[in-house]
Design a protein around this motif. Structure first.
Motif, mmCIF file in Angstrom:
data_model
loop_
_atom_site.group_PDB
_atom_site.id
_atom_site.type_symbol
_atom_site.label_atom_id
_atom_site.label_comp_id
_atom_site.label_asym_id
_atom_site.label_seq_id
_atom_site.Cartn_x
_atom_site.Cartn_y
_atom_site.Cartn_z
ATOM 1 N N PHE A 145 2.859 54.972 -61.474
ATOM 2 C CA PHE A 145 2.738 56.386 -61.130
ATOM 3 C C PHE A 145 1.857 56.587 -59.902
ATOM 4 N N TYR A 146 0.813 55.792 -59.773
ATOM 5 C CA TYR A 146 -0.025 55.877 -58.583
ATOM 6 C C TYR A 146 0.802 55.567 -57.332
ATOM 7 N N GLU A 147 1.637 54.528 -57.406
ATOM 8 C CA GLU A 147 2.473 54.166 -56.260
ATOM 9 C C GLU A 147 3.490 55.256 -55.943
ATOM 10 N N VAL A 148 4.053 55.886 -56.974
ATOM 11 C CA VAL A 148 5.022 56.976 -56.749
ATOM 12 C C VAL A 148 4.327 58.147 -56.048
ATOM 13 N N VAL A 149 3.157 58.529 -56.544
ATOM 14 C CA VAL A 149 2.426 59.646 -55.940
ATOM 15 C C VAL A 149 2.014 59.299 -54.509
ATOM 16 N N SER A 150 1.589 58.074 -54.278
ATOM 17 C CA SER A 150 1.237 57.638 -52.914
ATOM 18 C C SER A 150 2.455 57.685 -51.997
ATOM 19 N N THR A 151 3.609 57.329 -52.538
ATOM 20 C CA THR A 151 4.848 57.370 -51.747
ATOM 21 C C THR A 151 5.217 58.811 -51.420
ATOM 22 N N LEU A 152 5.044 59.713 -52.376
ATOM 23 C CA LEU A 152 5.299 61.133 -52.095
ATOM 24 C C LEU A 152 4.383 61.629 -50.989
ATOM 25 N N ASP A 153 3.126 61.199 -51.009
ATOM 26 C CA ASP A 153 2.204 61.558 -49.939
ATOM 27 C C ASP A 153 2.718 61.041 -48.600
ATOM 28 N N HIS A 154 3.238 59.814 -48.591
ATOM 29 C CA HIS A 154 3.813 59.235 -47.373
ATOM 30 C C HIS A 154 5.008 60.073 -46.895
#
Length: 168
Positions: free
Chosen positions: A112-121
């Motif tokens: 989930f952290y990676e998904v949220v970081s990707t959304l930020d990207h």
């Protein structure tokens, strides 16, 4: 929009399996497909966005047969745009049903952290996905480690848009 098919060939460099997203002309707004391709071009180097390998245009009438439960389903197209992408192993729902019950809370937190970081990207490029759901978060095994580490990849930018194109 579009249908997904397994590809018989693998990506040459990595030998990863591929899928084909077939988008019939009768189902498309060409500008929407061009936007999807443009978004992939912007984000293709990000580990957590599925990689678009090739785009192909086919003007011929085709019939494609694919498995559908116990029978085979036939799709007919009067011309198509094909998006060829890396194949992922499972979606987030399948992952949770398979692995989460084994108590892998830390792994799910990381995903989930990676998904949220990707959304930020995505948002740094003014891309708004607009269809993020568990079925559009796929997982692949990392090829860079010995342990089973699952890497999330966001898919399906079919209705994504750029922030400056959104209507208030």
């Amino acid at each position: 929009y579009g249908s997904i098919y397994d590809c018989k060939i693998k990506e040459q460099e990595t030998q990863r399996p591929l899928i084909v997203k077939a988008i019939p002309f009768k189902m498309i707004d060409l500008m929407d497909v061009m936007k999807e391709i443009e978004i992939h071009a912007l984000l293709n180097d990000h580990e957590n966005v599925v990689t678009l390998r090739h785009v192909s245009l086919d003007l011929m009438k085709r019939t494609i047969t694919r498995p559908s439960g116990k029978s085979k389903k036939r799709d007919e197209f009067d011309g198509c745009i094909y998006l060829i992408m890396d194949k992922c192993e499972m979606d987030l729902i399948e992952y949770c049903e398979t692995y989460y019950k084994d108590g892998l809370q830390e792994d799910l937190d990381r995903i989930f952290y990676e998904v949220v970081s990707t959304l930020d990207h995505l948002h740094q490029y003014n891309v708004i996905h607009r269809d993020l759901k568990p079925a559009n978060i796929m997982l692949v095994k990392s090829s860079n480690c010995e342990k089973n580490v699952w890497i999330p990849q966001i898919i399906d930018f079919g209705i994504a848009t750029f922030k400056n194109n959104m209507v208030d």
